[in-house]
Scaffold this active site. Structure first.
Site, short mmCIF file in Angstrom:
data_model
loop_
_atom_site.label_atom_id
_atom_site.label_comp_id
_atom_site.label_asym_id
_atom_site.label_seq_id
_atom_site.Cartn_x
_atom_site.Cartn_y
_atom_site.Cartn_z
N ARG A 15 -27.69 -66.09 -55.61
CA ARG A 15 -28.54 -66.93 -54.76
C ARG A 15 -29.37 -66.11 -53.79
NH1 ARG A 15 -23.88 -70.06 -51.99
NH2 ARG A 15 -23.15 -67.92 -52.08
N LEU A 50 -18.48 -67.63 -60.68
CA LEU A 50 -18.77 -68.49 -59.52
C LEU A 50 -17.48 -69.18 -59.05
CD1 LEU A 50 -21.97 -70.08 -61.04
CD2 LEU A 50 -21.90 -68.61 -59.01
N HIS A 55 -18.01 -73.78 -62.46
CA HIS A 55 -17.81 -73.18 -63.79
C HIS A 55 -18.31 -74.09 -64.91
CE1 HIS A 55 -14.38 -70.29 -62.38
NE2 HIS A 55 -15.54 -70.04 -61.82
N LYS A 73 -11.48 -67.96 -64.88
CA LYS A 73 -10.50 -69.03 -64.81
C LYS A 73 -10.61 -69.72 -63.47
CE LYS A 73 -7.97 -67.81 -62.06
NZ LYS A 73 -8.10 -67.41 -60.63
N ARG A 141 -11.33 -70.10 -51.84
CA ARG A 141 -10.08 -70.75 -52.22
C ARG A 141 -9.61 -71.79 -51.20
NH1 ARG A 141 -11.09 -66.14 -54.02
NH2 ARG A 141 -10.46 -65.40 -56.07
N ASP A 153 -6.31 -71.90 -58.45
CA ASP A 153 -6.54 -70.46 -58.37
C ASP A 153 -5.38 -69.65 -58.94
OD1 ASP A 153 -8.31 -68.28 -57.45
OD2 ASP A 153 -6.54 -67.75 -56.28
N TYR A 211 3.38 -60.86 -52.03
CA TYR A 211 2.80 -60.80 -53.37
C TYR A 211 3.87 -60.91 -54.46
CZ TYR A 211 -0.27 -59.50 -57.11
OH TYR A 211 -1.01 -59.52 -58.26
N THR A 231 -1.41 -59.29 -63.09
CA THR A 231 -2.43 -58.39 -62.53
C THR A 231 -2.02 -56.92 -62.59
OG1 THR A 231 -1.48 -58.75 -60.36
CG2 THR A 231 -3.37 -60.12 -60.94
#
Ligand SMILES: NC(=O)c1ccc[n+]([C@@H]2O[C@H](COP(=O)([O-])OP(=O)(O)OC[C@H]3O[C@@H](n4cnc5c(N)ncnc54)[C@H](OP(=O)(O)O)[C@@H]3O)[C@@H](O)[C@H]2O)c1
Length: 309
Positions: A15, A50, A55, A73, A141, A153, A211, A231
């Protein structure tokens, strides 16, 4: 893209011209608005990163423009929206994949091999979690209108992992969510599922934890844990932990770059053509819809617990 020889980064869209310029300076590609990007004839495929609420819309715009699509995702924010974009990809004969990178990591093939060899015995349960600490208050989020929330998420990871390991046909048996008092946004949650063969699954997700990104499979003969399931960094050598009654075994596996593998797999699918008739591409599309059906069911069943947030 820049690290994946099967792809060439042609242009980036955004943008803000200043932000686009920073990117083009760094990566030596062209830059434009997203709308203009879709009109370029030198682009075969687009990667959409995005916020989730955009999406479905942008995947559809790209497909209408004749581009193959790799979309972050979750593919959409509801199953109905996912079905619509999947159906469009089928009609147009274009590749449409959801970028769940973890699916491309070979550590899950090693898990499948241990299951197939009978090391776990009859499977009884699956447990998966993806949780991480709070983010900046400005993060997408935390914006309900952009498809924020922990389920969309983070929850999609263990849901997709459960489907990967237990197969299609999972049903949601119950769910809970800690929701923010101000607007009902889900900060974390849990769901209970059951597979057609009777394996029980539980998933946990959130962004108000330390985490954690793991899953375990528990059978009549052993329990297998994948501590870094979703991850693993490219240089990380995954360790699988197999616990039997009187014996613990660890399998250290080679490192793998799941992002590059995802990009290479997508590029190969584009190069192969015939996406509409390809069983592999059909599976990507079906799995994306199935994940969103689980998301819808968790959302519908979640017993909310209101918290300050
Ligand atoms: N696969 C993975 O491992 C992984 C990892 C992280 C994130 N993700 C996924 O990637 C997606 C983006 O996450 P992110 O953390 O990268 O988000 P982000 O940086 O906040 O947003 C990505 C881009 O979207 C555009 N954008 C932001 N807010 C917007 C708005 N209100 N309207 C229109 N465009 C907007 C911005 O581009 P411009 O300002 O340049 O237009 C921004 O650079 C999410 O779906 C997330 O789940 C996946």
């Amino acid at each position: 893209m820049t690290g994946c020889p099967q792809t060439e980064l042609v242009a980036v869209g955004g943008r803000s011209p200043e932000r686009v310029q920073r990117f083009t300076d760094r990566f030596g590609c062209a830059g434009d608005s997203a709308e203009a990007l879709l009109e370029r004839e030198d682009i075969d495929a687009v990667y959409i990163s995005l916020p989730p609420s955009l999406h479905g819309e942008w995947a559809a715009r790209a497909l209408h423009a004749g581009k193959h699509v790799l979309v972050e995702k979750p593919i959409a924010t509801t199953a109905a929206e996912a079905r619509a974009v999947v159906s469009l990809a089928e009609d147009r004969g274009l590749v449409l994949r959801e970028n769940f990178m973890f699916l491309h990591h070979p550590q899950h093939d090693a898990v499948a091999t241990l299951i197939a060899e009978g090391r776990l015995g009859g499977l009884r349960s699956f447990r998966g979690a993806f949780c991480f600490p709070p983010l900046s208050s400005e993060d997408i989020r935390y914006v309900p209108g952009l498809g924020g929330g922990a389920l969309l998420d983070a929850g999609v990871y263990p849901l997709r992992a459960a489907a990967m390991l237990l197969g299609p046909g999972l049903r949601v048996a119950g769910a809970t969510a800690r929701v923010r008092r101000s607007d009902g946004l889900d900060l974390s949650g849990k769901a209970l599922l059951v597979s057609p063969s009777g394996v029980l699954a539980s998933v946990e997700f959130g962004f108000e934890h330390t985490y954690g990104s793991s899953y375990s499979l528990w059978g009549a003969g052993a329990k297998l844990t994948v501590p870094r399931a979703f991850t693993p960094p490219p240089g990380y050598q995954p360790v699988l932990v197999l616990e039997e009654q009187d014996h613990v075994e660890q399998f250290t596996l080679p490192a793998a770059d799941q992002l590059n593998r995802s990009l290479a797999g997508f590029a190969a699918a584009v190069a192969a053509g015939g996406a509409a008739a390809s069983p592999e591409e059909a599976r990507w599309r079906q799995d994306a819809v199935a994940t969103m059906e689980l998301v819808d069911a968790v959302r519908a069943q979640a017993v909310p617990v209101t918290v300050e947030g």
